[in-house]
Design an enzyme around this catalytic site. Structure first.
Site, PDB file in Angstrom:
ATOM      1  N   HIS A  80      -9.460   0.719   5.308  1.00  0.00           N
ATOM      2  CA  HIS A  80      -8.376   0.920   5.868  1.00  0.00           C
ATOM      3  C   HIS A  80      -8.219   1.990   6.903  1.00  0.00           C
ATOM      4  CE1 HIS A  80      -4.096   2.488   6.519  1.00  0.00           C
ATOM      5  NE2 HIS A  80      -3.864   1.404   5.972  1.00  0.00           N
ATOM      6  N   ASN A  98       0.883  -1.124  -0.137  1.00  0.00           N
ATOM      7  CA  ASN A  98      -0.046   0.022  -0.070  1.00  0.00           C
ATOM      8  C   ASN A  98       0.878   1.365  -0.040  1.00  0.00           C
ATOM      9  OD1 ASN A  98      -1.903   2.140   0.360  1.00  0.00           O
ATOM     10  ND2 ASN A  98      -2.278   1.508   2.695  1.00  0.00           N
ATOM     11  N   TRP A  99       0.958   1.858  -1.205  1.00  0.00           N
ATOM     12  CA  TRP A  99       1.968   2.950  -1.210  1.00  0.00           C
ATOM     13  C   TRP A  99       1.421   4.190  -0.695  1.00  0.00           C
ATOM     14  CZ3 TRP A  99       3.786   2.125  -7.245  1.00  0.00           C
ATOM     15  CH2 TRP A  99       4.283   0.824  -7.185  1.00  0.00           C
ATOM     16  N   LYS A 100       0.138   4.138  -0.232  1.00  0.00           N
ATOM     17  CA  LYS A 100      -0.385   5.400   0.200  1.00  0.00           C
ATOM     18  C   LYS A 100      -0.460   6.757  -0.562  1.00  0.00           C
ATOM     19  CE  LYS A 100       0.264   3.578   4.924  1.00  0.00           C
ATOM     20  NZ  LYS A 100       0.170   3.512   6.031  1.00  0.00           N
ATOM     21  N   GLU A 151      -6.731   4.560   8.088  1.00  0.00           N
ATOM     22  CA  GLU A 151      -6.837   5.977   7.631  1.00  0.00           C
ATOM     23  C   GLU A 151      -7.945   6.351   7.092  1.00  0.00           C
ATOM     24  OE1 GLU A 151      -3.180   5.648   5.608  1.00  0.00           O
ATOM     25  OE2 GLU A 151      -1.963   5.051   7.514  1.00  0.00           O
ATOM     26  N   GLY A 164       2.616  -1.168   4.149  1.00  0.00           N
ATOM     27  CA  GLY A 164       2.811   0.133   4.041  1.00  0.00           C
ATOM     28  C   GLY A 164       4.281   0.615   3.748  1.00  0.00           C
ATOM     29  N   GLY A 165       4.811   1.356   4.658  1.00  0.00           N
ATOM     30  CA  GLY A 165       6.018   1.962   4.639  1.00  0.00           C
ATOM     31  C   GLY A 165       7.156   1.235   3.835  1.00  0.00           C
ATOM     32  N   GLU A 211      -5.197  -5.547  10.503  1.00  0.00           N
ATOM     33  CA  GLU A 211      -4.400  -4.441  10.685  1.00  0.00           C
ATOM     34  C   GLU A 211      -4.742  -3.589  12.201  1.00  0.00           C
ATOM     35  OE1 GLU A 211      -2.367  -3.051   6.893  1.00  0.00           O
ATOM     36  OE2 GLU A 211      -4.228  -1.581   7.155  1.00  0.00           O
ATOM     37  N   GLY A 259       2.322   2.401  10.572  1.00  0.00           N
ATOM     38  CA  GLY A 259       3.237   3.291  10.472  1.00  0.00           C
ATOM     39  C   GLY A 259       3.785   3.884  11.755  1.00  0.00           C
ATOM     40  N   SER A 279       3.359  -2.281  10.406  1.00  0.00           N
ATOM     41  CA  SER A 279       5.022  -2.092  10.411  1.00  0.00           C
ATOM     42  C   SER A 279       5.612  -3.352  10.262  1.00  0.00           C
ATOM     43  CB  SER A 279       5.317  -1.658  11.923  1.00  0.00           C
ATOM     44  OG  SER A 279       4.826  -0.257  12.260  1.00  0.00           O
TER      45      SER A 279
HETATM   46  C1  PEP Z   1      -0.611   0.043   6.240  1.00  0.00           C
HETATM   47  O1  PEP Z   1      -1.048   1.114   6.070  1.00  0.00           O
HETATM   48  O2  PEP Z   1      -1.638  -0.743   5.507  1.00  0.00           O
HETATM   49  C2  PEP Z   1       0.249  -0.353   6.929  1.00  0.00           C
HETATM   50  C3  PEP Z   1       0.394  -1.751   7.170  1.00  0.00           C
HETATM   51  O3  PEP Z   1       1.361   0.572   7.088  1.00  0.00           O
HETATM   52  P1  PEP Z   1       2.705   0.234   7.509  1.00  0.00           P
HETATM   53  O4  PEP Z   1       3.285  -1.044   7.263  1.00  0.00           O
HETATM   54  O5  PEP Z   1       3.713   1.599   7.233  1.00  0.00           O
HETATM   55  O6  PEP Z   1       2.468   0.012   9.118  1.00  0.00           O
END
Ligand code: PEP
Length: 250
Positions: A95, A9-11, A97, A233-234, A167, A173, A212
Site C-alpha cells: 500500500h 481498507n479501514w486503515k 501509505e 478506503g474512506g 491505486e 484519500g 477515492s
Molecule cells: C486506500 O487507501 O486503499 C484507498 C483507496 O483509500 P481511499 O478510498 O480513501 O482513497
C-alpha cells in the site's frame, strides 16, 4: 469470467463500538449484493471480533500489513501464519501509505508478498504512481517495477494466488479519482504485462482499482473491461456507502 471483488481498507480507524456498528450494518445489508466477493480489512486488534461478527456471512477478512518472517524474535510484528490462525484470508501489501511512511520498498513488499503466501493467505498487492511520476510519463515504468519485484523474487506463477490493486497515489484519500479511462489504461497495461508471461493467468487475475472510490463513481469505474472491483478506503467506513459500492461491482 472474473468475479468482481470489493475490499474495504479501514486503515487505522475505528473503536470497538464503531466497528461493531459498521460490521453489523454491512452484514445486515449484504443480501442486496449479488455476485461480488467482499473483503474487509480491519486494524489487527479488531480482527478477532470482526471474524466472529462475520462468521458464516461469506465476507472474507484481510489484514493491512504483515511481517516478512513467520515466527521468532521480531518484537511488535505479526506474521501471516498468525493471521491465518485467527481467520484472515487476505493481506494488503505494498500500500502506498506503507511505501511512503514505513519503508516498504519494492523489494520489501515482494518479501512480504512471499511471506503472505507462505503463511497460506492471499496478497492484495497494491501498485501505483505518484502525481509527479504520472506528470512525467513514468506511470507504466513505476507500476512495472513494482510488479517486477514480485515476479523476480517468486516467478510470475506467484501472481496466480493474488489480487492486484492499482491505486494511483494521487487519488488515495484526496477525493481525486482517476477517470474510468485513466484507470482502465493502467489496468490494461498491467494485464498486458502479465499476459506477455502467462496469458491464462492474466485473463484470470482480479485487478482492483483504488483511489477515492465512492458509490457515486463506482459503477462507471467498475464497468471498464479490466477493472474487476475496488479497494476502498474512506468510503468503506460507512456501511451503506460500502454496500452501494459492492452492489455497483456485482
Ligand atoms: C486506500 O487507501 O486503499 C484507498 C483507496 O483509500 P481511499 O478510498 O480513501 O482513497
Amino acid at each position: 469470467m472474473r468475479k468482481p471483488l470489493v475490499a474495504g481498507n479501514w486503515k487505522m480507524n475505528g473503536s470497538t463500538e464503531s466497528i461493531n456498528k459498521l460490521v453489523k450494518g454491512i452484514r445486515s445489508g449484504m443480501d442486496s449484493v449479488k455476485n461480488a466477493g467482499i473483503i474487509v480489512c480491519p486494524p489487527y486488534v479488531y480482527i478477532p471480533a470482526v471474524v466472529e461478527l462475520l462468521a458464516s456471512s461469506g465476507i472474507a477478512i484481510g489484514a493491512q500489513n504483515v511481517a516478512k518472517e513467520q515466527l521468532g524474535a521480531f518484537t511488535g510484528e505479526v506474521s501471516a501464519c498468525m493471521l491465518k490462525d485467527i481467520g484472515c484470508q487476505f493481506v494488503i501489501v505494498g500500500h502506498s501509505e506503507r511505501r511512503a511512511l514505513f519503508g516498504d520498498t519494492n523489494a520489501f513488499a515482494a518479501q512480504k508478498f512471499a511471506a503472505i503466501q507462505q503463511g497460506g493467505l492471499t496478497p492484495i498487492f497494491c501498485v501505483g504512481e505518484s502525481l509527479e511520476e504520472r506528470d512525467t510519463g513514468k506511470t507504466e515504468a513505476v507500476v512495472q517495477a513494482q510488479l517486477e519485484a514480485v515476479v523476480e523474487l517468486l516467478g510470475v506463477a506467484a501472481l496466480d494466488q493474488s489480487v492486484i490493486a492499482y491505486e494511483p497515489v494521487w487519488a488515495i484519500g484526496t477525493g481525486k479519482t482517476a477517470s474510468p479511462e485513466q484507470a482502465q489504461e493502467v489496468h490494461a497495461f498491467i494485464r498486458g504485462w502479465i499476459a506477455k508471461q502467462d496469458k491464462a493467468l492474466a485473463d484470470k487475475i482480479q485487478i482492483l482499482y483504488g483511489g477515492s472510490v465512492k458509490a457515486a463513481n463506482a459503477k462507471e469505474l467498475f464497468s471498464q473491461p479490466d477493472i474487476d472491483g475496488g479497494l476502498i478506503g474512506g468510503a468503506s467506513l460507512d456501511a451503506d456507502e460500502f454496500l452501494n459500492i459492492c452492489k455497483a461491482a456485482g
